[in-house]
Motif scaffolding. Structure first.
Motif, short mmCIF file in Angstrom:
data_model
loop_
_atom_site.label_atom_id
_atom_site.label_comp_id
_atom_site.label_asym_id
_atom_site.label_seq_id
_atom_site.Cartn_x
_atom_site.Cartn_y
_atom_site.Cartn_z
N ASP A 29 0.84 -1.20 0.00
CA ASP A 29 0.00 0.00 0.00
C ASP A 29 0.87 1.25 0.00
O ASP A 29 0.47 2.29 -0.54
N LEU A 30 2.06 1.13 0.60
CA LEU A 30 2.91 2.29 0.80
C LEU A 30 4.37 1.87 0.65
O LEU A 30 4.78 0.83 1.18
N ILE A 50 14.12 3.70 -9.06
CA ILE A 50 13.71 2.29 -9.04
C ILE A 50 12.19 2.20 -8.94
O ILE A 50 11.54 1.44 -9.67
N CYS A 51 11.60 2.99 -8.03
CA CYS A 51 10.15 2.97 -7.90
C CYS A 51 9.47 3.42 -9.19
O CYS A 51 8.47 2.83 -9.63
N SER A 58 -1.09 1.54 -9.46
CA SER A 58 -1.50 2.92 -9.16
C SER A 58 -1.96 3.08 -7.72
O SER A 58 -2.02 4.21 -7.20
N ALA A 59 -2.28 1.98 -7.05
CA ALA A 59 -2.74 2.06 -5.66
C ALA A 59 -1.57 2.12 -4.68
O ALA A 59 -1.78 2.40 -3.49
N THR A 60 -0.37 1.86 -5.15
CA THR A 60 0.81 1.91 -4.28
C THR A 60 1.32 3.35 -4.21
O THR A 60 1.68 3.94 -5.22
#
Length: 250
Positions: A29-30, A50-51, A58-60
């Motif tokens: 989630d985060l 990297i992210c 899209s929810a992260t």
């Protein structure tokens, strides 16, 4: 309930991420990215890149926070580190509580592997309330260094020892082993050893675009490594290096 996902991300090369690591980051989630000050801004930049490259869910959410600095004036090294870890754990807890008030999963990108010479697991054990911890292993600087030099870490039928620069400097070469892997050496402890018959394979920023590697007999290589290390630290503002020492009997 909070799930803490500690993701080994290798040594700075996005291609070091495993499929398990990529899936883990996208399941969170985060994702929390620590900021360690301007002198280590490159480390946060690498985590961001990297992210940006692998997190496609899209929810992260990706959130940054400021990491406390260790007080290096404390004479007792262990107490200073413990106090620092307590401060980091409080920042983690506060940030997670603020960003995930109803619980969920939070991921940290950990250099190399979270189980080798990294304090993330020790800090995680200080969190309140205690989260459920899951670890995804990553490529370590040890493996990346050996790959860069195309050398085996072991000799036939012989062990090797992973140690720190501090221990090598204070206690000398450990008995009963001919191959050492040395990490966390800010003072080039190898320069205090008898170089006769010793070969060194050294690397800085291993796996990154800025990678530097040098190798050869310790007597000849030590001055070159010390100079290269100082120049790189001056240019980058920080340095991460690792090396292998081996007694050849010559």
């Amino acid at each position: 309930m909070i799930e803490l996902l500690l993701v080994g991300i290798g040594t700075g090369n996005p291609e070091h991420l495993t499929l398990q690591a990529i899936r883990g980051l996208n399941s969170a989630d985060l994702v929390l990215i620590p900021r360690k000050g301007s002198d280590k801004a490159d480390l946060a930049d690498l985590r961001r890149s990297i992210c940006a490259e692998v997190v496609t869910n899209s929810a992260t959410r990706v959130v940054e926070f400021d990491l406390p600095r260790r007080d290096r004036t404390v004479a007792d090294y262990r107490r200073g580190v413990d106090d620092w870890h307590d401060a980091i754990a409080k920042v983690w807890s506060d940030t997670i509580r603020s960003e995930l008030p109803d619980g969920g999963s939070v991921a940290f990108l950990v250099w190399g592997d979270p189980t080798l010479y990294d304090s993330t697991l020790r800090i995680a054990s200080r969190l309140e309330p205690a989260p459920r911890v899951r670890v995804i292993p990553g490529i370590t600087s040890i493996h990346a260094l050996a790959a860069s030099h195309a050398i085996p870490l072991t000799d036939i039928g012989a062990p090797f020892l992973v140690t720190t620069g501090r221990l090598l400097r204070d206690a000398g070469w450990p008995a009963g082993v001919d191959t050492l892997v040395v990490m966390l050496d800010g003072d080039c402890a190898f320069q205090h050893l008898d170089p006769a018959g010793v070969v060194i394979w050294w690397g800085a920023y291993v796996g990154m675009a800025e990678e530097i590697t040098l190798s050869g007999p310790l007597a000849e290589s030590a001055p070159r490594i010390i100079q290269a290390r100082a120049e790189a630290r001056e240019a980058m503002g920080w340095i991460m290096d690792v090396y292998v020492l081996r007694r050849t009997g010559g």
